[in-house]
Design a protein around this motif. Structure first.
Motif, PDB file in Angstrom:
ATOM      1  N   ASP A 118      49.154  90.324 -69.250  1.00  0.00           N
ATOM      2  CA  ASP A 118      47.903  90.138 -70.152  1.00  0.00           C
ATOM      3  C   ASP A 118      48.235  90.113 -71.755  1.00  0.00           C
ATOM      4  O   ASP A 118      47.593  89.226 -72.266  1.00  0.00           O
ATOM      5  CB  ASP A 118      47.436  91.706 -70.020  1.00  0.00           C
ATOM      6  CG  ASP A 118      46.714  91.954 -68.694  1.00  0.00           C
ATOM      7  OD1 ASP A 118      46.154  91.024 -68.095  1.00  0.00           O
ATOM      8  OD2 ASP A 118      46.801  93.424 -68.285  1.00  0.00           O
ATOM      9  N   VAL A 119      49.097  90.854 -72.316  1.00  0.00           N
ATOM     10  CA  VAL A 119      49.336  90.467 -73.741  1.00  0.00           C
ATOM     11  C   VAL A 119      50.844  90.537 -73.983  1.00  0.00           C
ATOM     12  O   VAL A 119      51.818  90.980 -73.492  1.00  0.00           O
ATOM     13  CB  VAL A 119      48.909  92.020 -74.455  1.00  0.00           C
ATOM     14  CG1 VAL A 119      48.851  91.592 -76.076  1.00  0.00           C
ATOM     15  CG2 VAL A 119      47.459  92.092 -74.144  1.00  0.00           C
ATOM     16  N   VAL A 120      50.976  89.524 -75.072  1.00  0.00           N
ATOM     17  CA  VAL A 120      52.508  89.139 -75.434  1.00  0.00           C
ATOM     18  C   VAL A 120      52.395  88.994 -76.976  1.00  0.00           C
ATOM     19  O   VAL A 120      51.599  88.603 -77.432  1.00  0.00           O
ATOM     20  CB  VAL A 120      53.074  88.043 -74.727  1.00  0.00           C
ATOM     21  CG1 VAL A 120      52.545  86.717 -75.299  1.00  0.00           C
ATOM     22  CG2 VAL A 120      54.536  87.890 -75.187  1.00  0.00           C
ATOM     23  N   PHE A 121      53.511  89.545 -77.579  1.00  0.00           N
ATOM     24  CA  PHE A 121      53.741  89.564 -78.995  1.00  0.00           C
ATOM     25  C   PHE A 121      55.187  88.750 -79.223  1.00  0.00           C
ATOM     26  O   PHE A 121      56.135  89.630 -78.739  1.00  0.00           O
ATOM     27  CB  PHE A 121      53.546  90.628 -79.950  1.00  0.00           C
ATOM     28  CG  PHE A 121      53.788  90.269 -81.390  1.00  0.00           C
ATOM     29  CD1 PHE A 121      52.876  89.833 -82.226  1.00  0.00           C
ATOM     30  CD2 PHE A 121      54.951  90.816 -81.981  1.00  0.00           C
ATOM     31  CE1 PHE A 121      53.021  89.477 -83.399  1.00  0.00           C
ATOM     32  CE2 PHE A 121      55.046  90.553 -83.306  1.00  0.00           C
ATOM     33  CZ  PHE A 121      54.212  89.908 -83.973  1.00  0.00           C
ATOM     34  N   CYS A 122      55.615  87.763 -79.767  1.00  0.00           N
ATOM     35  CA  CYS A 122      56.653  87.369 -80.281  1.00  0.00           C
ATOM     36  C   CYS A 122      56.760  87.223 -81.884  1.00  0.00           C
ATOM     37  O   CYS A 122      56.057  86.602 -82.502  1.00  0.00           O
ATOM     38  CB  CYS A 122      56.872  85.584 -79.784  1.00  0.00           C
ATOM     39  SG  CYS A 122      56.776  85.622 -77.897  1.00  0.00           S
ATOM     40  N   GLY A 123      57.782  87.864 -82.455  1.00  0.00           N
ATOM     41  CA  GLY A 123      57.839  88.095 -83.887  1.00  0.00           C
ATOM     42  C   GLY A 123      59.195  88.944 -84.011  1.00  0.00           C
ATOM     43  O   GLY A 123      59.710  89.574 -83.328  1.00  0.00           O
ATOM     44  N   SER A 124      59.072  89.215 -85.426  1.00  0.00           N
ATOM     45  CA  SER A 124      60.091  89.974 -86.195  1.00  0.00           C
ATOM     46  C   SER A 124      59.473  91.336 -86.596  1.00  0.00           C
ATOM     47  O   SER A 124      58.432  91.321 -86.958  1.00  0.00           O
ATOM     48  CB  SER A 124      60.972  89.171 -87.172  1.00  0.00           C
ATOM     49  OG  SER A 124      59.932  88.845 -88.250  1.00  0.00           O
ATOM     50  N   ILE A 125      60.324  92.356 -86.782  1.00  0.00           N
ATOM     51  CA  ILE A 125      60.114  93.610 -87.331  1.00  0.00           C
ATOM     52  C   ILE A 125      61.253  93.902 -88.425  1.00  0.00           C
ATOM     53  O   ILE A 125      62.241  93.960 -87.849  1.00  0.00           O
ATOM     54  CB  ILE A 125      59.991  94.730 -86.451  1.00  0.00           C
ATOM     55  CG1 ILE A 125      58.929  94.426 -85.246  1.00  0.00           C
ATOM     56  CG2 ILE A 125      59.958  95.914 -86.999  1.00  0.00           C
ATOM     57  CD1 ILE A 125      57.558  94.663 -85.873  1.00  0.00           C
ATOM     58  N   SER A 126      60.900  93.758 -89.722  1.00  0.00           N
ATOM     59  CA  SER A 126      61.981  94.187 -90.551  1.00  0.00           C
ATOM     60  C   SER A 126      61.233  95.157 -91.500  1.00  0.00           C
ATOM     61  O   SER A 126      60.230  95.446 -91.770  1.00  0.00           O
ATOM     62  CB  SER A 126      62.093  93.024 -91.434  1.00  0.00           C
ATOM     63  OG  SER A 126      61.130  92.579 -92.229  1.00  0.00           O
ATOM     64  N   PRO A 127      62.208  96.307 -91.904  1.00  0.00           N
ATOM     65  CA  PRO A 127      61.602  97.477 -92.786  1.00  0.00           C
ATOM     66  C   PRO A 127      60.882  96.986 -94.137  1.00  0.00           C
ATOM     67  O   PRO A 127      59.622  97.620 -94.397  1.00  0.00           O
ATOM     68  CB  PRO A 127      62.871  98.143 -93.040  1.00  0.00           C
ATOM     69  CG  PRO A 127      63.965  97.688 -92.333  1.00  0.00           C
ATOM     70  CD  PRO A 127      63.529  96.353 -91.955  1.00  0.00           C
ATOM     71  N   ALA A 128      61.001  96.045 -94.692  1.00  0.00           N
ATOM     72  CA  ALA A 128      60.552  95.502 -95.950  1.00  0.00           C
ATOM     73  C   ALA A 128      59.169  94.763 -95.823  1.00  0.00           C
ATOM     74  O   ALA A 128      58.303  95.000 -96.753  1.00  0.00           O
ATOM     75  CB  ALA A 128      61.485  94.465 -96.716  1.00  0.00           C
ATOM     76  N   GLN A 129      59.153  94.064 -94.739  1.00  0.00           N
ATOM     77  CA  GLN A 129      57.754  93.173 -94.418  1.00  0.00           C
ATOM     78  C   GLN A 129      56.641  93.739 -93.488  1.00  0.00           C
ATOM     79  O   GLN A 129      55.795  93.590 -93.515  1.00  0.00           O
ATOM     80  CB  GLN A 129      58.359  91.856 -94.190  1.00  0.00           C
ATOM     81  CG  GLN A 129      58.717  91.141 -95.379  1.00  0.00           C
ATOM     82  CD  GLN A 129      58.629  89.727 -95.082  1.00  0.00           C
ATOM     83  OE1 GLN A 129      59.731  89.185 -94.582  1.00  0.00           O
ATOM     84  NE2 GLN A 129      57.747  88.947 -95.234  1.00  0.00           N
ATOM     85  N   HIS A 130      57.429  94.680 -92.521  1.00  0.00           N
ATOM     86  CA  HIS A 130      56.166  94.680 -91.170  1.00  0.00           C
ATOM     87  C   HIS A 130      56.150  96.125 -90.937  1.00  0.00           C
ATOM     88  O   HIS A 130      55.970  96.534 -89.836  1.00  0.00           O
ATOM     89  CB  HIS A 130      57.112  94.040 -90.217  1.00  0.00           C
ATOM     90  CG  HIS A 130      57.381  92.538 -90.405  1.00  0.00           C
ATOM     91  ND1 HIS A 130      58.696  92.162 -90.320  1.00  0.00           N
ATOM     92  CD2 HIS A 130      56.528  91.526 -90.596  1.00  0.00           C
ATOM     93  CE1 HIS A 130      58.405  90.587 -90.661  1.00  0.00           C
ATOM     94  NE2 HIS A 130      57.151  90.308 -90.941  1.00  0.00           N
TER      95      HIS A 130
END
Length: 274
Positions: A118-130
């Motif tokens: 159903d749902v997908v997310f591709c990306g990054s997780i960084s403490p400063a930005q996300h």
């Protein structure tokens, strides 16, 4: 490349990429130098080059750390007004509006489409930005495990596992890039775009020098063009400049809160004809 052309031991350590790229530019002597990461290769890198390209161009739609020096850049490209204005302040001669695109020929390399997910997310997780992105993905993960278990979810996150809450670690299937990322995006019914914070200044939240918001009411990243280019239903965090690129409600849909995000995910999965 170094082994074949310089014929000395390949540089090692933190500055190896700097030395290898410098040698390539000095050897190939391009007239135009385009740097997709002008933060890693700022004025200090340009000053170290023996060969001086006639035109130096950079692209940026992310944080600009404190102390970044863009003297020597003839042109900075960005889809964000705040970054273009800041680029000139820190030394770029000029900055103009530009946005990424998607080559439709890529679709032929993706194979048959499978939309069981159903749902997908591709990306990054960084403490400063996300931080906001992380919180929304946590809400999404919890919702997918709710009493009705009414949608399936995969996350492909580029992140330090230590920075991920347990629930995101459980849903993270590993970072993907290039064709594999496009294929994973295309094989879902719906994908999301959740903007990170885009700032200049110190990352230290306790700093007396506050970070300047360079994005404001705008958004810009490759994901929004890659997802729609792959033919996937994109549900994007709402920003006013999205209407410059898409007809909202027809080509993409947007949300303004975590509650609206979950509401629209459920609605459109239940109404695929829309």
């Amino acid at each position: 490349w170094w082994t074949e052309n310089v014929r000395t031991p390949v540089p090692e350590g933190p500055g190896a990429h700097f030395e290898i790229l410098k040698a390539q530019i000095d050897t190939l002597r391009p007239e135009v130098l385009f740097l997709a990461d002008p933060v890693s290769y700022p004025a200090a890198f340009l000053n170290a080059l023996q060969h001086k390209p006639r035109l130096v161009v950079g692209w940026r739609a992310a944080d600009i750390p404190e102390g970044t020096d863009w003297r020597g850049f003839d042109l900075i490209l960005s889809g964000l007004t705040g970054i273009r204005e800041h680029a000139v302040k820190i030394g770029a001669k000029e900055a103009v509006s530009f946005h990424p695109g998607f080559d439709p020929g890529i679709i032929d390399r993706l194979g048959a489409r499978n939309t069981e997910l159903d749902v997908v997310f591709c990306g990054s997780i960084s403490p400063a930005q996300h931080q906001s992105r992380k919180e929304m993905l946590c809400d999404l993960s919890v919702a997918s495990l709710g009493p009705g278990r009414d949608f399936t979810l995969d996350l492909h996150l580029q992140a330090d596992a230590a920075n991920l809450p347990p629930i995101l670690r459980n849903f993270n299937r590993g970072a993907l890039f290039g064709i594999e990322m496009f294929r994973a995006t295309r094989n879902a019914k719906l994908t999301l775009d959740i903007r990170g914070s885009i700032c200049s200044g110190k990352n230290d939240r306790d700093s007396l020098d506050p970070r300047a918001d360079l994005a404001g009411k705008e958004t810009m990243n490759q994901r929004i063009f890659e997802a729609t280019g792959c033919g996937v239903f994109l549900l994007a965090e709402h920003y006013q400049n999205l209407s410059d690129y898409f007809e909202i409600g027809k080509e993409i849909e947007t949300f303004r809160s975590r509650e609206e995000m979950l509401e629209k995910i459920r609605y459109y999965l239940e109404h695929p004809e829309q």
